[in-house]
Design an enzyme around this catalytic site. Structure first.
Site, short mmCIF file in Angstrom:
data_model
loop_
_atom_site.label_atom_id
_atom_site.label_comp_id
_atom_site.label_asym_id
_atom_site.label_seq_id
_atom_site.Cartn_x
_atom_site.Cartn_y
_atom_site.Cartn_z
N HIS A 51 0.80 -0.98 -0.12
CA HIS A 51 0.21 0.23 -0.06
C HIS A 51 0.98 1.28 0.05
CE1 HIS A 51 -2.47 -3.09 2.29
NE2 HIS A 51 -3.61 -2.49 2.07
N ASP A 80 2.29 1.96 3.40
CA ASP A 80 3.14 1.14 4.24
C ASP A 80 4.68 1.46 3.90
OD1 ASP A 80 0.99 -0.67 4.30
OD2 ASP A 80 1.42 -1.80 2.48
N GLU A 83 -10.87 -6.97 -4.32
CA GLU A 83 -10.60 -7.87 -3.17
C GLU A 83 -11.89 -7.98 -2.32
OE1 GLU A 83 -6.70 -8.01 -1.35
OE2 GLU A 83 -7.45 -8.70 0.44
N HIS A 121 -10.86 -14.17 4.05
CA HIS A 121 -11.93 -13.48 3.80
C HIS A 121 -13.16 -14.49 3.36
CE1 HIS A 121 -9.40 -9.52 2.53
NE2 HIS A 121 -9.16 -9.95 4.06
N ASP A 172 -10.22 -11.76 11.30
CA ASP A 172 -9.10 -11.81 10.29
C ASP A 172 -7.85 -12.11 10.79
OD1 ASP A 172 -8.42 -12.01 7.42
OD2 ASP A 172 -8.38 -9.71 7.20
C1 XUL Z 1 -7.35 -6.44 4.56
C2 XUL Z 1 -6.59 -7.02 3.26
C3 XUL Z 1 -5.64 -6.06 2.60
C4 XUL Z 1 -5.80 -6.02 1.12
C5 XUL Z 1 -5.06 -5.03 0.37
O1 XUL Z 1 -7.94 -7.78 5.20
O2 XUL Z 1 -6.76 -8.26 3.05
O3 XUL Z 1 -4.47 -6.16 3.32
O4 XUL Z 1 -5.13 -7.16 0.83
O5 XUL Z 1 -5.46 -3.59 1.00
CO CO Z 2 -5.65 -9.34 1.37
#
Ligand code: XUL
Ligand code: CO
Length: 438
Positions: free
Chosen positions: A102, A105, A233, A272, A308
């Site tokens: 990101h 980051d 995602e 997820h 998560d």
């Molecule tokens: C959050 C997640 C993120 C994405 C990128 O659960 O998976 O890290 O992969 O923003």
């Molecule tokens: Co992710």
């Protein structure tokens, strides 16, 4: 050249399943050819910057435990540049061909957007030089649109139009940077794009805004000539109670509704999937059926916990199921197997970063070997094909070709009297067949 961050660790090599050396691969042999491609080409492993280099390993009850000697405790650009070099030393020693990050980051956020962009440019310069030095490439870039307090109500779905504007400006820059680093893709994970209560939420308006936002991204991608793949995602909850991109089916529906299907594929993440009440295998099959399987975030949750946990994947059944679908789909490129995974809070030493990735890479390498062997054996695919053989001729073939109506079906059944005998689904037998290869 700065001092090594991992002076005692040499390049991790394949030593085979008999090896007892924890800093070796037992199953991942990058140059070994399986079904016409090397393991490296099949798996396209990627290390994530956020968990591996920025996660302090805190939890809601305690501060971070991670020991990261290269971090000097400041949020300076200089420290960020040092960390970038450390990241590449790590990825190079591990032997992963890709990484992902990101924007926030890699470089610190400043008081103004223009200063923040300058910070980012200063670190991107180092990332670019390190990519050139090592041959490691960017699998995908993304923007963090969820950590800063301005995004408390969401980014593209915020009730505050200025926040939408800020998010657009941030993604614009992140796309430019991803292109600059020759990124092979760009991910949109809807960080806080959802709601915590419908009492204060105009759901339709928020979803329309998200659709508009993604169209603006598509337009900008074309404008700057960025050729990478766009991904959505899916994730059902956390941080919000309900996320708009809740699972693969919801994302596909969203993309179709807002006329975005041609521009996006899905980046499917294991933890997820399980938070959404699905298996990863299910989510991959749904994406694949829509021609939208793009990339995977390889991790695993803990089924006893409802959040998560992003653990490294170690379960060979899980990785074999993933690889069965990926091989059937024709491979994961230009996506990859991206370890969106973190070591546990108790695994706080730098060497644990190696252990986590080595174990994850070996688990996927085993999954690949198992899946390729199951496909070569052919019994599983044959069983599924035979199970549907009533659709290959007669009434089944006619239905599939669209020639029959309900009236024809009634005529057919009245004439035939009773349906053909059902056959066993043989689930236990098939589970045993998988076990033959594990
Ligand atoms: C959050 C997640 C993120 C994405 C990128 O659960 O998976 O890290 O992969 O923003
Ligand atoms: Co992710």
């Amino acid at each position: 050249m700065a001092a090594s961050a991992f002076p005692k660790i040499k390049k991790i090599r394949y030593e085979g399943p008999q090896s007892k050396n924890p800093l070796s691969f037992k199953y991942y042999n990058e140059d070994e050819v399986i079904k016409g491609k090397t393991m490296k080409e099949h798996l396209r492993f990627s290390v994530v910057y956020w968990h591996t280099f920025r996660n302090a390993l805190c939890d809601p009850f305690g501060v971070g435990t991670a020991i990261r000697p290269w971090d000097d405790g400041t949020d300076s650009v200089k420290n960020a540049q040092t960390r970038a070099r450390v990241a590449f030393e790590f990825i190079e020693k591990l032997g992963a061909p890709y990484y992902a990050f990101h924007d926030r980051d890699v470089a610190p956020e400043a008081k103004s957007l223009s200063k923040t962009n300058q910070n980012l440019d200063a670190v991107v310069k180092v990332l670019k030089a390190e990519q050139e030095r090592t041959g490691i490439n960017l699998l995908w870039g993304t923007a963090c649109l969820f950590a800063h307090p301005r995004y408390m109500h969401g980014a593209a779905t915020s009730c505050n139009a200025d926040v939408f504007a800020y998010a657009g400006a941030q993604v614009k820059k992140a796309l430019e940077v991803t292109k600059e680093l020759k990124g092979e893709g760009y991910v949109f994970w809807g960080g806080r794009e959802g709601y915590t209560t419908l009492l204060n939420t105009n759901l339709k308006r928020e979803m329309d805004h998200l659709g508009q936002f993604l169209h603006m991204a598509v337009d900008y991608k074309k404008k700057i000539g960025f050729k990478g793949q766009f991904y959505i995602e899916p994730k059902p909850k956390e941080p919000t109670k309900h996320q708009y991109d809740s699972d693969v089916a919801a994302c596909l529906n969203f993309l179709r509704e807002y006329n975005l299907m041609d521009h996006f594929k899905l980046n499917v993440e294991t933890n997820h999937a399980t938070l959404a009440g699905h298996t990863m295998h299910h989510e991959l099959e749904v994406a694949s059926a829509a021609g939208a399987l793009g990339s995977i975030d390889a991790n695993t949750g803990d089924l006893m916990l409802g959040w998560d946990t992003d653990q490294f994947p170690t379960d060979v059944y899980l990785t074999a199921h993933c690889m069965l679908t990926i091989l059937k789909d024709g491979g994961i490129a230009p996506g990859g197997v991206n370890f969106d995974a973190k070591v546990r809070r108790e695994s706080f030493e730098p060497i644990d970063l190696f252990h986590g990735h080595i174990v994850g890479m070996d688990a996927f390498a085993r999954g690949l070997r198992v899946a390729a062997a199951i496909r070569a054996d052919g019994r599983l695919a044959d069983f599924v094909e035979k199970r549907y053989s009533s659709w290959d001729e007669g009434i089944g073939a006619k239905i599939e070709s669209g020639e029959v109506s309900f009236q024809d079906l009634e005529n057919y059944i009245l004439k035939k009297g009773k349906t053909a005998k059902n056959e066993s689904g043989r689930q236990e037998l098939l589970e045993g067949l998988i076990n033959e290869f594990i």
